[in-house]
Write a protein that holds these residues in place. Structure first.
Motif, mmCIF file in Angstrom:
data_model
loop_
_atom_site.group_PDB
_atom_site.id
_atom_site.type_symbol
_atom_site.label_atom_id
_atom_site.label_comp_id
_atom_site.label_asym_id
_atom_site.label_seq_id
_atom_site.Cartn_x
_atom_site.Cartn_y
_atom_site.Cartn_z
ATOM 1 N N GLY A 134 53.234 39.933 31.646
ATOM 2 C CA GLY A 134 54.436 39.353 32.213
ATOM 3 C C GLY A 134 54.822 39.969 33.540
ATOM 4 N N PRO A 135 55.701 39.281 34.272
ATOM 5 C CA PRO A 135 56.110 39.776 35.586
ATOM 6 C C PRO A 135 57.153 40.885 35.462
ATOM 7 N N PRO A 136 57.256 41.730 36.516
ATOM 8 C CA PRO A 136 56.393 41.794 37.700
ATOM 9 C C PRO A 136 55.095 42.528 37.372
ATOM 10 N N ALA A 137 54.135 42.438 38.287
ATOM 11 C CA ALA A 137 52.848 43.090 38.085
ATOM 12 C C ALA A 137 52.300 43.546 39.427
ATOM 13 N N ASP A 138 51.484 44.580 39.363
ATOM 14 C CA ASP A 138 50.745 45.018 40.552
ATOM 15 C C ASP A 138 49.427 44.259 40.560
ATOM 16 N N LEU A 139 49.258 43.375 41.532
ATOM 17 C CA LEU A 139 48.058 42.544 41.578
ATOM 18 C C LEU A 139 46.788 43.373 41.753
ATOM 19 N N VAL A 140 46.888 44.504 42.449
ATOM 20 C CA VAL A 140 45.712 45.356 42.628
ATOM 21 C C VAL A 140 45.249 45.911 41.287
ATOM 22 N N ARG A 141 46.179 46.416 40.505
ATOM 23 C CA ARG A 141 45.828 47.039 39.224
ATOM 24 C C ARG A 141 45.434 46.019 38.171
ATOM 25 N N MET A 142 46.095 44.856 38.179
ATOM 26 C CA MET A 142 45.876 43.877 37.119
ATOM 27 C C MET A 142 44.793 42.854 37.428
ATOM 28 N N PHE A 143 44.454 42.667 38.712
ATOM 29 C CA PHE A 143 43.540 41.580 39.036
ATOM 30 C C PHE A 143 42.521 41.950 40.113
ATOM 31 N N ALA A 144 42.996 42.288 41.301
ATOM 32 C CA ALA A 144 42.088 42.476 42.433
ATOM 33 C C ALA A 144 41.116 43.631 42.216
ATOM 34 N N GLY A 145 41.578 44.700 41.571
ATOM 35 C CA GLY A 145 40.697 45.826 41.300
ATOM 36 C C GLY A 145 39.747 45.592 40.129
ATOM 37 N N SER A 366 53.997 29.698 40.846
ATOM 38 C CA SER A 366 55.196 30.257 41.493
ATOM 39 C C SER A 366 54.996 31.697 41.948
ATOM 40 N N LEU A 367 53.751 32.145 42.040
ATOM 41 C CA LEU A 367 53.468 33.527 42.421
ATOM 42 C C LEU A 367 54.130 33.853 43.761
ATOM 43 N N ARG A 368 54.745 35.016 43.835
ATOM 44 C CA ARG A 368 55.415 35.455 45.063
ATOM 45 C C ARG A 368 55.519 36.973 45.046
ATOM 46 N N LEU A 369 55.838 37.535 46.212
ATOM 47 C CA LEU A 369 56.006 38.984 46.307
ATOM 48 C C LEU A 369 57.228 39.425 45.498
ATOM 49 N N ALA A 370 57.123 40.590 44.872
ATOM 50 C CA ALA A 370 58.240 41.142 44.117
ATOM 51 C C ALA A 370 59.027 42.161 44.942
ATOM 52 N N VAL A 371 58.560 42.410 46.159
ATOM 53 C CA VAL A 371 59.226 43.326 47.084
ATOM 54 C C VAL A 371 59.278 42.657 48.451
ATOM 55 N N GLU A 372 60.032 43.252 49.360
ATOM 56 C CA GLU A 372 60.027 42.755 50.731
ATOM 57 C C GLU A 372 58.652 43.005 51.351
ATOM 58 N N PRO A 391 52.920 44.324 44.628
ATOM 59 C CA PRO A 391 53.839 43.901 43.573
ATOM 60 C C PRO A 391 54.144 42.410 43.676
ATOM 61 N N VAL A 392 53.884 41.676 42.611
ATOM 62 C CA VAL A 392 54.130 40.230 42.584
ATOM 63 C C VAL A 392 54.899 39.856 41.343
ATOM 64 N N THR A 393 55.497 38.694 41.395
ATOM 65 C CA THR A 393 56.205 38.152 40.246
ATOM 66 C C THR A 393 55.990 36.661 40.190
ATOM 67 N N TRP A 394 56.454 36.028 39.114
ATOM 68 C CA TRP A 394 56.311 34.576 38.956
ATOM 69 C C TRP A 394 57.291 34.104 37.888
ATOM 70 N N ASP A 395 57.513 32.817 37.831
ATOM 71 C CA ASP A 395 58.415 32.230 36.855
ATOM 72 C C ASP A 395 57.681 32.046 35.519
ATOM 73 N N VAL A 396 58.315 32.552 34.449
ATOM 74 C CA VAL A 396 57.735 32.397 33.117
ATOM 75 C C VAL A 396 58.276 31.094 32.527
ATOM 76 N N VAL A 397 57.358 30.213 32.189
ATOM 77 C CA VAL A 397 57.749 28.900 31.652
ATOM 78 C C VAL A 397 57.887 28.977 30.139
#
Length: 397
Positions: A134-145, A366-372, A391-397
């Motif tokens: 669930g959101p938020p998540a670090d895309l590097v740790r959870m996906f890109a890496g 709805s993926l978007r940045l969770a920080v500025e 850091p990213v977040t998204w809408d949970v449906v």
């Protein structure tokens, strides 16, 4: 060339996605310019697309590690030494050719396409984990890496229990601010692990790249070094392209809309991101003999630093180069280098990104940045550019 003419390599980026502005000025006024190296060496900097390709294709310019000088102080540690056996990226033909020939069959376009289904499975699994957390998540740790880490480890035959350790040691080696002692310790540890893995593959081969190479005349040391080199390259480069590419797409919603509306153009999207982001800031070559280049005389022994970002933003090759345009045909970029040393794993990286970007944005519309945007930590302290976390977040449906 006089010492007074030489500049230091520009490194300050005006935005997270644009190369240092001084590179463009140099490309316009003096595409080969004298460069001062931190160790006192006087060499050259090349910034135009044409000259970059010329140097990379010219056998008079050597990739040998014991000849080169490094243009940034963080990485210029200790005396230059010959590459260990198997480290073919830092060797010239015919040594380079021997190793490259043995590996070429493992990285063909056809074989990489056969791996596509497995890469898509790995991508889906990581996205499942990210969604369950669930959101938020670090895309590097959870996906890109994790995606390229699992792929390259499976390709090499690295056991699951060793992957996190291998990755941590590879990062230590890639950090310019790691001390010489830390780098030596990490290198020896990876080398020891790889030697154990090579012995295991010799005793009981499986369906992986290292097992295939054990049937050649390569020594255990050569195999371990080849495995280490491929592991480091496979972990860091694609991971940073996935993370920085996602950051760029989130900051260019008009281009993200192109990816979402035309997912069949994933190959074109990836090539443009490779050109636009250019996460490898430079390559270096050293003249083996006096050579004329761009109207300047490069003396034997002088190192030439090749700016990949400057070449990929050259308006003489790519119209409106500072614009991210996913409908652009970006063929001819030098994101993977050029010539005999062009990245041997480029097809694998392409398949990972062609699977990764569309799947990520399809799963999380709805993926978007969770920080500025200014709070995203950039890898300005690393040899390969990217983000430390996203850091990213998204809408949970």
């Amino acid at each position: 060339m006089t010492e007074a003419e030489a500049i230091s390599l520009p490194t300050v980026r005006p935005t997270p996605f644009d190369p240092p502005a001084d590179l463009a000025k140099l490309r316009e006024t003096r595409p080969i310019t004298p460069l001062a190296y931190p160790d006192g060496h006087q060499g050259w900097l090349v910034t135009s697309h044409a000259l970059v390709r010329e140097v990379l294709a010219d056998r008079r310019f050597s990739a040998r590690s014991e000849l080169r000088h490094i243009p940034i102080p963080q990485a210029a540690q200790g005396p230059a030494r010959p590459a260990p056996p198997g480290m073919f990226l830092s060797n010239d033909p015919p040594v380079h050719t021997r190793y490259r020939h043995l590996l070429t069959g493992e990285f063909t376009v056809r074989r990489m396409r056969l791996l596509t289904e497995r890469i898509e499975e790995i991508t889906k699994r990581q996205l499942d984990l990210m969604e369950r957390q669930g959101p938020p998540a670090d895309l590097v740790r959870m996906f890109a890496g994790p995606v390229p880490a699992v792929v390259i480890c499976e390709l090499l035959g690295v056991p699951d229990q060793d992957r996190e350790r291998f990755q941590a040691e590879a990062v230590t080696l890639m950090r310019p601010d790691s001390s010489q002692e830390q780098k030596i310790s990490a290198f020896l540890a990876v080398q020891a692990h790889m030697k154990e893995l090579v012995l295991a593959k010799r005793a009981k081969p499986t369906d992986d790249l290292l097992s295939g190479l054990t049937r050649s005349d390569l020594t255990d040391e050569e195999l371990a070094n080849i495995g280490f080199m491929l592991l480091g390259a496979g972990l860091d480069t694609t991971a940073n392209m996935l993370a920085l590419g996602t950051f760029a797409l989130l900051r260019h919603p008009d281009q993200l809309a192109v990816l979402r509306s035309e997912p069949d153009k994933a190959e074109q999207v990836v090539e443009e991101l490779l050109r636009y982001l250019s996460i490898i800031p430079f390559l270096v070559r050293t003249a083996l003999e006096d050579a004329e280049l761009g109207g300047e005389l490069v003396r034997a022994g002088q190192t030439v630093t090749i700016s990949i970002p400057a070449a990929n933003r050259d308006p003489g090759r790519f119209p409106d180069p500072d614009t991210l345009d996913l409908r652009r045909h970006s063929g001819g970029h030098v994101g993977f280098g050029h010539g005999v040393h062009q990245c041997i794993g480029q097809q694998l990286a392409r398949v990972e990104m062609q699977a990764g970007f569309p799947a990520l944005f399809a799963r999380f519309p709805s993926l978007r940045l969770a920080v500025e945007p200014g709070e995203v930590p950039l890898r300005t302290d690393m040899l390969i550019y990217g983000v430390h976390s996203l850091p990213v977040t998204w809408d949970v449906v």
